[in-house]
Design a protein around this motif. Structure first.
Motif, mmCIF file in Angstrom:
data_model
loop_
_atom_site.group_PDB
_atom_site.id
_atom_site.type_symbol
_atom_site.label_atom_id
_atom_site.label_comp_id
_atom_site.label_asym_id
_atom_site.label_seq_id
_atom_site.Cartn_x
_atom_site.Cartn_y
_atom_site.Cartn_z
ATOM 1 N N ARG A 149 51.351 -5.664 -15.268
ATOM 2 C CA ARG A 149 51.226 -6.445 -14.036
ATOM 3 C C ARG A 149 50.068 -5.925 -13.191
ATOM 4 O O ARG A 149 49.308 -6.711 -12.624
ATOM 5 C CB ARG A 149 52.509 -6.368 -13.213
ATOM 6 C CG ARG A 149 53.538 -7.327 -13.642
ATOM 7 C CD ARG A 149 54.668 -7.363 -12.645
ATOM 8 N NE ARG A 149 55.793 -8.075 -13.237
ATOM 9 C CZ ARG A 149 57.042 -7.895 -12.903
ATOM 10 N NH1 ARG A 149 57.348 -7.017 -11.970
ATOM 11 N NH2 ARG A 149 57.988 -8.585 -13.486
ATOM 12 N N ALA A 150 49.966 -4.613 -13.091
ATOM 13 C CA ALA A 150 48.883 -4.041 -12.286
ATOM 14 C C ALA A 150 47.528 -4.344 -12.911
ATOM 15 O O ALA A 150 46.571 -4.642 -12.198
ATOM 16 C CB ALA A 150 49.083 -2.533 -12.168
ATOM 17 N N THR A 151 47.445 -4.310 -14.232
ATOM 18 C CA THR A 151 46.180 -4.559 -14.919
ATOM 19 C C THR A 151 45.832 -6.049 -14.904
ATOM 20 O O THR A 151 44.703 -6.420 -14.616
ATOM 21 C CB THR A 151 46.251 -4.069 -16.377
ATOM 22 O OG1 THR A 151 46.563 -2.689 -16.365
ATOM 23 C CG2 THR A 151 44.936 -4.284 -17.088
ATOM 24 N N LEU A 152 46.793 -6.897 -15.244
ATOM 25 C CA LEU A 152 46.521 -8.328 -15.344
ATOM 26 C C LEU A 152 46.409 -8.986 -13.974
ATOM 27 O O LEU A 152 45.814 -10.037 -13.846
ATOM 28 C CB LEU A 152 47.619 -9.018 -16.167
ATOM 29 C CG LEU A 152 47.711 -8.579 -17.616
ATOM 30 C CD1 LEU A 152 48.906 -9.227 -18.290
ATOM 31 C CD2 LEU A 152 46.442 -8.895 -18.376
ATOM 32 N N GLY A 153 47.000 -8.360 -12.954
ATOM 33 C CA GLY A 153 46.940 -8.915 -11.613
ATOM 34 C C GLY A 153 45.579 -8.744 -10.956
ATOM 35 O O GLY A 153 45.267 -9.405 -9.975
ATOM 36 N N LYS A 154 44.760 -7.870 -11.490
ATOM 37 C CA LYS A 154 43.439 -7.611 -10.884
ATOM 38 C C LYS A 154 42.455 -8.690 -11.234
ATOM 39 O O LYS A 154 42.441 -9.360 -12.161
ATOM 40 C CB LYS A 154 42.911 -6.258 -11.356
ATOM 41 C CG LYS A 154 43.686 -5.113 -10.762
ATOM 42 C CD LYS A 154 43.096 -3.806 -11.199
ATOM 43 C CE LYS A 154 43.851 -2.652 -10.555
ATOM 44 N NZ LYS A 154 43.320 -1.377 -10.941
#
Length: 82
Positions: free
Chosen positions: A77-82
């Motif tokens: 989530r943290a990676t794809l949310g960027k």
């Protein structure tokens, strides 16, 4: 039979590519759970007046897989949310 195996392998490759951290953290959690469980030995489970033994690596592999999956989901989530 060979066609089913190829489709399953393709589905796993697609899942691994779409959610890389979730996949690998789940594997890491399972392996960590197996190592911890192997060092403990066994767990006794008592239910409704009877009891039976379960290898601890099975229980800890399931728990480790669930924890690793949640860690991987948050990292994805943290990676794809960027």
């Amino acid at each position: 039979m060979g066609d089913k195996i190829k489709r399953t392998a393709a589905a796993l490759r697609g899942f691994r590519r779409s959610r890389p951290r979730e996949f690998f953290w789940s594997i890491y959690g399972i392996l960590g759970g197996v190592l911890v469980g192997a060092s403990i030995g066994g767990i006794g489970i008592a239910v409704l007046g009877s009891a039976f033994g379960v290898p601890a690596f099975v229980i800890f592999a399931i728990i480790g897989g669930m924890i690793g999956n949640r860690v991987g989901v948050e990292k994805d989530r943290a990676t794809l949310g960027k």
